[in-house]
Design an enzyme around this catalytic site. Structure first.
Site, mmCIF file in Angstrom:
data_model
loop_
_atom_site.group_PDB
_atom_site.id
_atom_site.type_symbol
_atom_site.label_atom_id
_atom_site.label_comp_id
_atom_site.label_asym_id
_atom_site.label_seq_id
_atom_site.Cartn_x
_atom_site.Cartn_y
_atom_site.Cartn_z
ATOM 1 N N HIS A 163 0.833 -1.197 0.000
ATOM 2 C CA HIS A 163 0.000 0.000 0.000
ATOM 3 C C HIS A 163 0.869 1.249 0.000
ATOM 4 O O HIS A 163 2.038 1.196 0.389
ATOM 5 C CB HIS A 163 -0.895 0.045 1.255
ATOM 6 C CG HIS A 163 -1.958 -0.997 1.304
ATOM 7 N ND1 HIS A 163 -2.139 -1.817 2.400
ATOM 8 C CD2 HIS A 163 -2.912 -1.363 0.411
ATOM 9 C CE1 HIS A 163 -3.163 -2.638 2.176
ATOM 10 N NE2 HIS A 163 -3.647 -2.375 0.977
ATOM 11 N N CYS A 250 -2.231 0.238 9.809
ATOM 12 C CA CYS A 250 -3.194 -0.762 9.332
ATOM 13 C C CYS A 250 -4.230 -1.166 10.372
ATOM 14 O O CYS A 250 -5.342 -1.595 10.035
ATOM 15 C CB CYS A 250 -2.462 -2.033 8.907
ATOM 16 S SG CYS A 250 -1.238 -1.851 7.632
#
Length: 260
Positions: A163, A250
């Site tokens: 990401h 996250c």
């Protein structure tokens, strides 16, 4: 200073089955991962965040990576359509939790895919990683949702990590800390932001708690750099979770509930 709430979700006992893109699969101890997650939650509380636990989802190996299910801007939560099809069942319970906090929600639809871990907000600019999990339709859908809120959405090509926020996040002053070989830093520079190299890969993913910085314990040189730049650094051990391509951002969604 009033800090946002932090939404978290317990670790699934199936964490070892989590989707992987850039790491080789190795053995993961779910009990140790759960203990480290509890330490992370405890740190958020000690820093002053109220913590809200989203309904457990033991059937979803990646469910504890709750950030990927929603992008929260002001009073709007954009509920995502994760790039990995196996993760799309995680979203509804996160959406229910956000609506319970009084946020407005919208849901992305096909063909858009977007993971919240690809979204980095720096002031009014929203940088979006364009790579394996987020596609151009996802960037366009987010741009449409956020335009009424006065946000500018800027795509960033990501090639070397899962990401965008695996490879770049920003300090409280807007300085971007990045693994520059993993992504295109030109969009940050074009926005007038300084980019500095993360001393360790794990140090590129930093979570802001007001003007303090949460950093993986696997990145001590990054923590030292953060302190040199004038900010508090709070290390947290998440190495068992990092085996599943986790970073400190996250594991939570930060939310400032609407007034009233």
């Amino acid at each position: 200073m009033t800090l946002p709430l932090a939404l978290v979700r317990p670790v699934s006992p199936r964490l070892a089955e989590a989707e992987l893109s850039f790491l080789d699969r190795v053995a993961i101890d779910p009990e140790r991962a759960a203990a480290q997650h509890a330490g992370y939650v405890d740190l958020l509380r000690r820093l002053g965040h109220d913590v809200i636990e989203v309904a457990a989802a033991p059937e979803h190996p990646d469910g504890t990576f709750v950030e990927d299910a929603a992008v929260v801007v002001d009073d709007l939560a954009v509920c995502t359509r994760p790039g990995a099809a196996s993760r799309r069942g995680e979203v509804d319970s996160v959406r229910a939790a956000l609506e319970g906090l009084g946020l407005r929600t919208v849901r992305m639809s096909e063909p858009a895919t977007l993971d919240g871990g690809d979204v980095l907000q720096v002031g009014p600019t929203v940088f979006v990683g364009l790579g394996g999990r987020t596609n151009a339709a996802g960037v366009a859908a987010l741009e449409e949702a956020l335009a009424p809120l006065g946000r500018t959405v800027v795509p960033v090509t990501v090639t070397g990590c899962l990401h965008l926020k695996s490879g770049a996040t920003a300090l409280p002053d807007g300085t971007v800390v990045a693994v520059t070989s993993w992504l295109d830093t030109a969009p940050f520079e074009a926005a007038g932001l300084q980019v500095v190299e993360a001393p360790e890969p794990a140090g590129a993913d930093l979570l802001l708690s007001g003007d303090r910085v949460v950093v993986s314990a696997a990145a001590p040189r990054t923590a030292a750099m953060v302190r040199t730049l004038g900010f508090e650094a709070h290390p947290v051990e998440i190495d068992e979770l990092e085996k599943a391509e986790c970073g400190v951002t996250c594991l939570s969604v930060l939310v400032s509930p609407p007034a009233g």
